[in-house]
Motif scaffolding. Structure first.
Motif, PDB file in Angstrom:
ATOM      1  N   UNK A  20       0.836  -1.193   0.000  1.00 14.90           N
ATOM      2  CA  UNK A  20       0.000   0.000   0.000  1.00 14.90           C
ATOM      3  C   UNK A  20       0.875   1.248   0.000  1.00 14.90           C
ATOM      4  N   UNK A  21       0.419   2.276  -0.693  1.00 14.25           N
ATOM      5  CA  UNK A  21       1.184   3.509  -0.779  1.00 14.25           C
ATOM      6  C   UNK A  21       1.073   4.359   0.479  1.00 14.25           C
ATOM      7  N   UNK A  27      -0.851  -4.965   0.435  1.00 10.62           N
ATOM      8  CA  UNK A  27      -2.178  -4.589  -0.050  1.00 10.62           C
ATOM      9  C   UNK A  27      -3.011  -5.864  -0.209  1.00 10.62           C
ATOM     10  N   UNK A  28      -3.733  -6.221   0.835  1.00 12.56           N
ATOM     11  CA  UNK A  28      -4.525  -7.444   0.820  1.00 12.56           C
ATOM     12  C   UNK A  28      -5.919  -7.222   0.253  1.00 12.56           C
ATOM     13  N   UNK A  29      -6.401  -5.994   0.341  1.00 16.70           N
ATOM     14  CA  UNK A  29      -7.768  -5.709  -0.097  1.00 16.70           C
ATOM     15  C   UNK A  29      -7.949  -5.923  -1.592  1.00 16.70           C
ATOM     16  N   UNK A  91      -3.602  -4.225  12.515  1.00 18.64           N
ATOM     17  CA  UNK A  91      -3.011  -3.765  11.257  1.00 18.64           C
ATOM     18  C   UNK A  91      -1.654  -3.111  11.504  1.00 18.64           C
ATOM     19  N   UNK A  92      -0.659  -3.557  10.757  1.00 18.46           N
ATOM     20  CA  UNK A  92       0.687  -3.019  10.896  1.00 18.46           C
ATOM     21  C   UNK A  92       1.556  -3.767  11.883  1.00 18.46           C
ATOM     22  N   UNK A  93       1.071  -4.883  12.425  1.00 17.41           N
ATOM     23  CA  UNK A  93       1.843  -5.646  13.406  1.00 17.41           C
ATOM     24  C   UNK A  93       3.075  -6.290  12.776  1.00 17.41           C
ATOM     25  N   UNK A  94       4.163  -6.304  13.516  1.00 20.02           N
ATOM     26  CA  UNK A  94       5.381  -6.975  13.062  1.00 20.02           C
ATOM     27  C   UNK A  94       5.332  -8.439  13.500  1.00 20.02           C
ATOM     28  N   UNK A 224       8.422  -0.828   7.565  1.00 15.90           N
ATOM     29  CA  UNK A 224       8.897  -0.521   6.212  1.00 15.90           C
ATOM     30  C   UNK A 224       8.756   0.985   6.008  1.00 15.90           C
ATOM     31  N   UNK A 225       9.850   1.666   5.726  1.00 18.04           N
ATOM     32  CA  UNK A 225       9.818   3.124   5.580  1.00 18.04           C
ATOM     33  C   UNK A 225       9.697   3.558   4.121  1.00 18.04           C
TER      34      UNK A 225
END
Length: 259
Positions: A20-21, A27-29, A91-94, A224-225
């Protein structure tokens, strides 16, 4: 024996996969999502153990609402029930935070054996089995190409580049498997219909005693940056045949340190 099988829904590796940007997550959706390939081998191995020794097989998934599709697909192969941990805060978990959630959910199940794929096709980190086992304080028998159960004793052949290692442990334990361990069965029509009625328990972070700040972006130990598409493949060097073609070829190979 109660067996918990970890199943992850991932974007199909045969289709385009993107990040995702807005937050650089997968991007799973917009992806065509499927069961992680290695997890199908884990499901099959659990079912074979159940057929040989009896017991119960439970599917455990951490993921968004749409992961239910993969859970039902997994249940259609034959497991008895499923647990789905779903929470917007995830969402965003490592990997570290994800292992905490999975370990908490497994602990509630009181499993004798946990089986999972050796890696996921979207993350490819291969560390979750070790992290989960460490959190639970149980043995981790990883990278199995063969699993044998004798009462409470487990023995695996751990696949290596040189051959295999024999590793043993007692239950409770966690085993991760490669695709060399078996051939997963195809769901039957009867299994597909039965999967719709099998128990599916939904849990939130609160049900597991985990605060929202411990997971997601706030609890992540890595992020991820920046990301970019792989550059297109460049045309190779072409050396025309001729009187000096051989010499040019040798010079090129020497410049690339092939000779």
């Amino acid at each position: 024996m109660k067996i918990v099988v970890l199943v992850k829904q991932v974007p199909d590796s045969g289709a385009d996969r993107n990040l995702r940007s807005d937050d650089n997550t997968v991007d799973r959706a917009s992806a065509s999502n499927v069961i992680n390939e290695m997890d199908e081998y884990a499901i099959e191995e659990a079912l074979r153990l159940q057929e040989a020794h009896g017991g119960e097989v439970v599917i455990l998934t951490v993921g968004p609402d749409r992961a239910t599709e993969s859970i039902r697909k997994a249940l259609s192969m034959g497991p008895d029930s499923a647990v789905h941990v779903v929470d917007d805060a995830l969402h965003g978990s490592c990997a570290v935070a994800t292992s905490k959630v999975l370990a908490a959910a497994i602990a509630q199940q009181g499993a004798d054996l946990v089986i999972c794929g050796a890696e996921s096709t979207d993350g490819r980190v291969q560390v979750l089995p070790h992290m989960i086992a460490e959190r639970l304080g149980i043995a981790a028998l990883t990278g199995a190409r063969k699993l044998t159960v004798d009462g409470t004793s487990l023995t695996i052949e751990r696949q290596t580049d040189e051959g295999y290692e024999v590793v043993t442990a007692s239950t409770p334990a966690l085993v991760s498997v490669w695709d060399t361990i078996n051939d997963p069965r195809y769901p039957s029509f009867k299994g597909i219909m039965a999967a719709k009625k099998k128990p599916l328990q939904t849990l939130s972070l609160g049900d597991l005693g985990i605060a929202a700040g411990e997971v997601g972006f706030d609890g992540a130990t890595s992020t991820v940056v920046e990301h970019s598409k792989r550059p297109p493949r460049q045309a190779g060097n072409k050396i025309d045949a001729g009187d000096d073609g051989g010499s040019k070829l040798v010079e090129y190979l020497a410049s690339e340190k092939f000779v």
